[in-house]
Design a protein around this motif. Sequence first.
Motif, PDB file in Angstrom:
ATOM      1  N   ALA A 216      26.186  66.244 107.178  1.00 20.40           N
ATOM      2  CA  ALA A 216      26.961  65.074 106.743  1.00 20.40           C
ATOM      3  C   ALA A 216      27.304  65.168 105.263  1.00 20.40           C
ATOM      4  O   ALA A 216      28.427  64.847 104.849  1.00 20.40           O
ATOM      5  N   VAL A 217      26.366  65.616 104.455  1.00 18.95           N
ATOM      6  CA  VAL A 217      26.618  65.776 103.019  1.00 18.95           C
ATOM      7  C   VAL A 217      27.712  66.806 102.789  1.00 18.95           C
ATOM      8  O   VAL A 217      28.609  66.613 101.977  1.00 18.95           O
ATOM      9  N   LEU A 218      27.655  67.915 103.524  1.00 18.04           N
ATOM     10  CA  LEU A 218      28.684  68.952 103.390  1.00 18.04           C
ATOM     11  C   LEU A 218      30.057  68.422 103.780  1.00 18.04           C
ATOM     12  O   LEU A 218      31.062  68.727 103.122  1.00 18.04           O
ATOM     13  N   LEU A 219      30.125  67.620 104.835  1.00 18.13           N
ATOM     14  CA  LEU A 219      31.407  67.042 105.244  1.00 18.13           C
ATOM     15  C   LEU A 219      31.941  66.059 104.203  1.00 18.13           C
ATOM     16  O   LEU A 219      33.141  66.024 103.934  1.00 18.13           O
ATOM     17  N   LEU A 220      31.051  65.256 103.642  1.00 13.78           N
ATOM     18  CA  LEU A 220      31.473  64.262 102.653  1.00 13.78           C
ATOM     19  C   LEU A 220      31.922  64.889 101.338  1.00 13.78           C
ATOM     20  O   LEU A 220      32.831  64.398 100.685  1.00 13.78           O
ATOM     21  N   THR A 221      31.276  65.974 100.944  1.00 15.88           N
ATOM     22  CA  THR A 221      31.646  66.609  99.680  1.00 15.88           C
ATOM     23  C   THR A 221      32.833  67.540  99.830  1.00 15.88           C
ATOM     24  O   THR A 221      33.422  67.941  98.839  1.00 15.88           O
ATOM     25  N   GLY A 222      33.205  67.873 101.038  1.00 20.29           N
ATOM     26  CA  GLY A 222      34.361  68.735 101.257  1.00 20.29           C
ATOM     27  C   GLY A 222      34.010  70.195 101.134  1.00 20.29           C
ATOM     28  O   GLY A 222      32.942  70.578 100.682  1.00 20.29           O
ATOM     29  N   CYS A 223      34.922  71.006 101.562  1.00 22.66           N
ATOM     30  CA  CYS A 223      34.695  72.442 101.557  1.00 22.66           C
ATOM     31  C   CYS A 223      35.033  73.080 100.222  1.00 22.66           C
ATOM     32  O   CYS A 223      34.569  74.153  99.921  1.00 22.66           O
ATOM     33  N   SER A 224      35.843  72.446  99.439  1.00 19.71           N
ATOM     34  CA  SER A 224      36.292  73.047  98.186  1.00 19.71           C
ATOM     35  C   SER A 224      35.473  72.523  97.024  1.00 19.71           C
ATOM     36  O   SER A 224      35.185  71.341  96.948  1.00 19.71           O
ATOM     37  N   THR A 225      35.104  73.410  96.138  1.00 15.90           N
ATOM     38  CA  THR A 225      34.386  73.001  94.935  1.00 15.90           C
ATOM     39  C   THR A 225      35.310  73.028  93.729  1.00 15.90           C
ATOM     40  O   THR A 225      34.868  72.822  92.615  1.00 15.90           O
ATOM     41  N   GLU A 226      36.607  73.293  93.954  1.00 20.11           N
ATOM     42  CA  GLU A 226      37.550  73.334  92.842  1.00 20.11           C
ATOM     43  C   GLU A 226      37.798  71.934  92.302  1.00 20.11           C
ATOM     44  O   GLU A 226      37.843  70.963  93.044  1.00 20.11           O
ATOM     45  N   GLU A 227      37.973  71.868  90.990  1.00 22.29           N
ATOM     46  CA  GLU A 227      38.304  70.621  90.344  1.00 22.29           C
ATOM     47  C   GLU A 227      39.787  70.329  90.526  1.00 22.29           C
ATOM     48  O   GLU A 227      40.593  71.246  90.569  1.00 22.29           O
ATOM     49  N   PRO A 228      40.183  69.066  90.633  1.00 25.46           N
ATOM     50  CA  PRO A 228      41.608  68.770  90.695  1.00 25.46           C
ATOM     51  C   PRO A 228      42.306  69.292  89.442  1.00 25.46           C
ATOM     52  O   PRO A 228      41.722  69.302  88.358  1.00 25.46           O
ATOM     53  N   LYS A 229      43.538  69.717  89.582  1.00 22.64           N
ATOM     54  CA  LYS A 229      44.259  70.300  88.461  1.00 22.64           C
ATOM     55  C   LYS A 229      44.578  69.278  87.377  1.00 22.64           C
ATOM     56  O   LYS A 229      44.800  69.631  86.235  1.00 22.64           O
ATOM     57  N   ASP A 230      44.614  68.003  87.729  1.00 20.48           N
ATOM     58  CA  ASP A 230      44.963  66.996  86.725  1.00 20.48           C
ATOM     59  C   ASP A 230      43.733  66.320  86.112  1.00 20.48           C
ATOM     60  O   ASP A 230      43.820  65.235  85.578  1.00 20.48           O
ATOM     61  N   TRP A 231      42.576  66.976  86.155  1.00 22.58           N
ATOM     62  CA  TRP A 231      41.356  66.387  85.599  1.00 22.58           C
ATOM     63  C   TRP A 231      41.515  66.067  84.128  1.00 22.58           C
ATOM     64  O   TRP A 231      40.963  65.110  83.619  1.00 22.58           O
ATOM     65  N   LEU A 232      42.294  66.881  83.421  1.00 24.72           N
ATOM     66  CA  LEU A 232      42.435  66.680  81.989  1.00 24.72           C
ATOM     67  C   LEU A 232      43.019  65.307  81.675  1.00 24.72           C
ATOM     68  O   LEU A 232      42.615  64.653  80.730  1.00 24.72           O
ATOM     69  N   LEU A 233      43.957  64.856  82.480  1.00 27.13           N
ATOM     70  CA  LEU A 233      44.553  63.553  82.228  1.00 27.13           C
ATOM     71  C   LEU A 233      43.689  62.421  82.765  1.00 27.13           C
ATOM     72  O   LEU A 233      43.699  61.327  82.227  1.00 27.13           O
ATOM     73  N   LYS A 234      42.945  62.667  83.828  1.00 27.18           N
ATOM     74  CA  LYS A 234      42.173  61.600  84.468  1.00 27.18           C
ATOM     75  C   LYS A 234      40.826  61.327  83.831  1.00 27.18           C
ATOM     76  O   LYS A 234      40.244  60.285  84.070  1.00 27.18           O
ATOM     77  N   ASP A 235      40.316  62.247  83.028  1.00 26.93           N
ATOM     78  CA  ASP A 235      38.991  62.063  82.452  1.00 26.93           C
ATOM     79  C   ASP A 235      39.036  62.275  80.938  1.00 26.93           C
ATOM     80  O   ASP A 235      38.692  63.341  80.441  1.00 26.93           O
ATOM     81  N   PRO A 236      39.462  61.250  80.183  1.00 26.58           N
ATOM     82  CA  PRO A 236      39.589  61.392  78.730  1.00 26.58           C
ATOM     83  C   PRO A 236      38.306  61.774  78.015  1.00 26.58           C
ATOM     84  O   PRO A 236      38.354  62.384  76.954  1.00 26.58           O
ATOM     85  N   SER A 237      37.159  61.457  78.581  1.00 27.15           N
ATOM     86  CA  SER A 237      35.902  61.814  77.909  1.00 27.15           C
ATOM     87  C   SER A 237      35.714  63.327  77.864  1.00 27.15           C
ATOM     88  O   SER A 237      34.917  63.822  77.090  1.00 27.15           O
TER      89      SER A 237
END
Length: 180
Positions: free
Chosen positions: A9-30
């Motif tokens: 269940a944990v594997l299904l919830l976290t998804g198969c991909s460990t890649e970060e979204p490409k727009d993380w830079l804009l979404k996480d100012p910290s």
Amino acid sequence: MRGLIAIFAVLLLTGCSTEEPKDWLLKDPSRWPLAALLGTASRSGIPDGAEKVLARIQVSKYDLVPWIHSKGVCGLADQGSSGYTFNMSQDLTKSEGNVTTAEEGFAGPKELMTGSNMESSVTLWCSPTRMFVIVEAKDLGKVRIYGNAAAKKTKGKLTVVVGTPEAVKQSLPDATMIGR
């Protein structure tokens, strides 16, 4: 068996991909490169809305302090003794800034950038990786740069880049003044 189901269940919830979204830079100012810089001291303390002062630029009648807040706000305050002071800021997470290259004369990546000016003589451009400050005056006089910045003085114009050493070198490779 329950343990195996829980792991599945944990594997299904976290998804198969460990890649970060490409727009993380804009979404996480910290996590913006500007937020990781050490702050510098300012003569009059931290300007309203600021979390950290990144540099100090003394030129002409101005004593400018570029600042940021890790919520995605960048700004520029004048703490000069000329009697006229200002504090302008921009929230890059809510702005309608364009994804563009920097102001003419700068190099840098294509990224979200917004700009504003004060008295038509001080311009601020902000992006998640660097800040650009342009001061125009007939007589710039003596220029002092402190902190995470580099500058180049030309006739009637001071061009300053605030950011990591890599961003400063990339954006203003022919800088004549380096912050200390």
